[in-house]
Enzyme design. Structure first.
Site, PDB file in Angstrom:
ATOM      1  N   GLY A  56       0.563  -1.333   0.039  1.00 32.73           N
ATOM      2  CA  GLY A  56       0.097  -0.207  -0.002  1.00 32.73           C
ATOM      3  C   GLY A  56       0.840   1.153   0.207  1.00 32.73           C
ATOM      4  N   SER A  57       0.290   2.489  -0.261  1.00 31.95           N
ATOM      5  CA  SER A  57       0.683   3.872  -0.139  1.00 31.95           C
ATOM      6  C   SER A  57       0.410   4.733   0.801  1.00 31.95           C
ATOM      7  CB  SER A  57       1.317   4.235  -1.462  1.00 31.95           C
ATOM      8  OG  SER A  57       0.515   3.878  -2.216  1.00 31.95           O
ATOM      9  N   THR A  62       5.608   4.176   0.305  1.00 32.74           N
ATOM     10  CA  THR A  62       5.189   3.304   0.036  1.00 32.74           C
ATOM     11  C   THR A  62       5.923   2.352   0.399  1.00 32.74           C
ATOM     12  OG1 THR A  62       5.216   3.956  -2.833  1.00 32.74           O
ATOM     13  CG2 THR A  62       5.142   1.456  -2.120  1.00 32.74           C
ATOM     14  N   LYS A  78       8.346  -0.271   4.181  1.00 38.32           N
ATOM     15  CA  LYS A  78       8.323   1.112   4.254  1.00 38.32           C
ATOM     16  C   LYS A  78       9.054   2.422   3.191  1.00 38.32           C
ATOM     17  CE  LYS A  78       5.461   4.966   5.556  1.00 38.32           C
ATOM     18  NZ  LYS A  78       4.160   5.325   7.450  1.00 38.32           N
ATOM     19  N   ASP A 169      -3.472   9.590  16.325  1.00 41.16           N
ATOM     20  CA  ASP A 169      -3.919   8.982  15.211  1.00 41.16           C
ATOM     21  C   ASP A 169      -4.181   7.950  15.202  1.00 41.16           C
ATOM     22  OD1 ASP A 169      -5.052   9.933  12.961  1.00 41.16           O
ATOM     23  OD2 ASP A 169      -2.724  10.160  11.826  1.00 41.16           O
TER      24      ASP A 169
HETATM   25  N1  LIG Z   1       4.019  -3.263   8.946  1.00 42.93           N
HETATM   26  C1  LIG Z   1       3.044  -3.502   7.949  1.00 42.93           C
HETATM   27  N2  LIG Z   1       1.825  -5.125   7.165  1.00 42.93           N
HETATM   28  C2  LIG Z   1       1.715  -4.862   6.633  1.00 42.93           C
HETATM   29  N3  LIG Z   1       1.259  -3.983   5.961  1.00 42.93           N
HETATM   30  C3  LIG Z   1       1.406  -2.581   5.897  1.00 42.93           C
HETATM   31  C4  LIG Z   1       2.478  -1.994   6.427  1.00 42.93           C
HETATM   32  N4  LIG Z   1       2.254  -0.779   7.251  1.00 42.93           N
HETATM   33  C5  LIG Z   1       1.489  -0.332   6.274  1.00 42.93           C
HETATM   34  N5  LIG Z   1       0.797  -1.210   5.558  1.00 42.93           N
HETATM   35  C6  LIG Z   1       0.127  -1.339   4.005  1.00 42.93           C
HETATM   36  O1  LIG Z   1       0.597  -0.469   3.780  1.00 42.93           O
HETATM   37  C7  LIG Z   1      -0.323   0.910   3.512  1.00 42.93           C
HETATM   38  C8  LIG Z   1       0.142   2.004   3.560  1.00 42.93           C
HETATM   39  O2  LIG Z   1       0.901   2.499   4.890  1.00 42.93           O
HETATM   40  P1  LIG Z   1       1.233   3.466   5.294  1.00 42.93           P
HETATM   41  O3  LIG Z   1       1.726   3.136   6.311  1.00 42.93           O
HETATM   42  O4  LIG Z   1       2.551   4.185   3.934  1.00 42.93           O
HETATM   43  O5  LIG Z   1       0.446   4.512   5.225  1.00 42.93           O
HETATM   44  P2  LIG Z   1      -1.027   5.654   5.675  1.00 42.93           P
HETATM   45  O6  LIG Z   1      -0.848   5.263   7.034  1.00 42.93           O
HETATM   46  O7  LIG Z   1      -1.903   4.205   5.512  1.00 42.93           O
HETATM   47  O8  LIG Z   1      -1.276   6.594   5.054  1.00 42.93           O
HETATM   48  P3  LIG Z   1      -0.324   8.361   6.020  1.00 42.93           P
HETATM   49  O9  LIG Z   1       1.257   7.556   5.574  1.00 42.93           O
HETATM   50  O10 LIG Z   1      -0.460   9.476   4.907  1.00 42.93           O
HETATM   51  O11 LIG Z   1      -0.459   7.867   7.167  1.00 42.93           O
HETATM   52  C9  LIG Z   1      -0.736   1.255   4.756  1.00 42.93           C
HETATM   53  O12 LIG Z   1      -2.674   1.056   4.162  1.00 42.93           O
HETATM   54  C10 LIG Z   1      -1.546  -1.041   5.183  1.00 42.93           C
HETATM   55  O13 LIG Z   1      -2.297  -1.700   3.764  1.00 42.93           O
END
Ligand SMILES: Nc1ncnc2c1ncn2[C@@H]1O[C@H](COP(=O)(O)OP(=O)(O)OP(=O)(O)O)[C@@H](O)[C@H]1O
Length: 325
Positions: A56-57, A62, A78, A169
């Site tokens: 996801g991003s 990303t 990430k 948050d």
């Molecule tokens: N540790 C993880 N394990 C599995 N999937 C993850 C993990 N971290 C993030 N993701 C997936 O990646 C997506 C993007 O995560 P990210 O932390 O970049 O952004 P976000 O929290 O959705 O947005 P923002 O950074 O804008 O608050 C998440 O919505 C999730 O689906």
């Protein structure tokens, strides 16, 4: 048991505060200028990792699923956007600072942080195979399943609050789950270590849909200094709202089906009665939600008190079928 129907999860995000201090408290050894640090005792190199797919991003970058070629262990990596403005950069530094500090089963672990020669920063984290709690959309969630999730999140919040960290948050999109029945708190981009600047802790960062009344309008009638200084209570409001949303399947501050907009949400939080668990829920669950969603911060239960609430007590009494995939 409550049926989840026609759910909708919100991600109404505000611009981060520009009041973030640019320097770190001296108790943290991180070299803020370089951003190169490691959270791990057994460091992994980026060359050890095979990228598998995108998970996801978000605003910050990303997230990839990666595999350690040597151990076959799976992680989430990430990759932080390179073209960061100064506010995003400060958010990243704050996230790194907190990730370095925390180490607890209910918080997504940071295994390492890398910076390549071109300056690109990546954070290696626990991989949570079921994604965020938003993926519960359309699923039936029983009270036992909710209690299991609630307990883990509260344990994480209690740990953070004892370290004097406010998350700021908490929402379904920032809570990750795995098929091992784990739920973990993620995304510390707008979190804050409560140092001497208590006033700044209530600043308007995070996702306003999940913000407590005293954070949305700290000058409102009835909001006392005690409410304003109880910064941890803001996380409890967001947690209570998140639990209720998972239970009913729609954003609980607005009638089901109503299009969410900022004005309607602010009116509901500041002028309306707090939402309640549906009538058909158990008395324990109704009371649990009520203890989280008290309008006055000083009356809300703390994470530690909620961990002893009767709604969570029966989890220790025998097997519960909580399989929620
Ligand atoms: N540790 C993880 N394990 C599995 N999937 C993850 C993990 N971290 C993030 N993701 C997936 O990646 C997506 C993007 O995560 P990210 O932390 O970049 O952004 P976000 O929290 O959705 O947005 P923002 O950074 O804008 O608050 C998440 O919505 C999730 O689906």
């Amino acid at each position: 048991m409550v049926l989840v129907r026609n759910p909708r999860f919100l991600n109404l995000k505000l611009q981060p505060s520009t009041t973030t201090p640019s320097t770190f408290p001296s108790c943290f050894p991180i070299a803020a200028a370089s951003m190169v640090t490691s959270c791990a005792s057994n460091s992994i190199s980026t060359t050890d990792l095979d990228r598998m797919n995108v998970l996801g991003s978000g605003n910050g970058g990303t997230v990839f699923k990666v595999k350690n070629k040597t151990t076959s262990e799976i992680y989430a990596l990430k990759k932080i956007k390179e073209d960061m403005d100064s506010t995003s950069r400060q958010q990243l530094l704050r996230e790194i600072e907190i990730l370095r500090l925390v180490n607890y089963s209910s918080i997504v672990k940071c295994h390492d942080i890398f910076q390549n020669p071109s300056g690109e920063v990546s954070i290696l984290m626990d991989y949570m195979d079921l994604g965020t709690l938003e993926s519960l959309r359309g699923k039936v969630v029983t009270e036992d399943q909710l209690a299991l999730m609630a307990r883990q999140i509260l344990q994480g919040l209690n740990y953070l609050h004892e370290l004097k960290i406010v998350h700021r948050d908490i929402k379904p999109a920032n809570l990750l789950r795995s098929s091992k029945e784990e739920v973990k708190i993620a995304d510390f981009g707008v979190s804050k270590i409560v140092a001497k600047s208590l006033n700044k802790c209530n600043s308007f960062v995070g996702t306003y849909a999940y913000m407590s009344p005293e954070r949305l309008d700290s000058e409102a009638e009835g909001v006392t200094e005690e409410d304003r200084s109880n910064v941890y209570a803001g996380d409890i409001w967001s947690f209570g709202l998140t639990m209720l949303e998972i239970l009913v399947g729609y954003f609980p501050l607005l009638p089901q089906g109503q299009k969410p907009d900022q004005a309607a949400i602010i009116c509901a939080v500041c002028f309306g009665e707090p939402p309640k668990a549906p009538e058909e829920c158990s008395d324990k669950l109704k009371s649990f939600i009520d203890c989280c969603l008290r309008k006055k911060a000083s009356e809300r239960w703390t994470a530690s008190q909620l961990l002893n609430h009767p709604f969570l007590q029966h989890l220790d009494n025998g097997y519960i079928d909580c399989c929620l995939q």
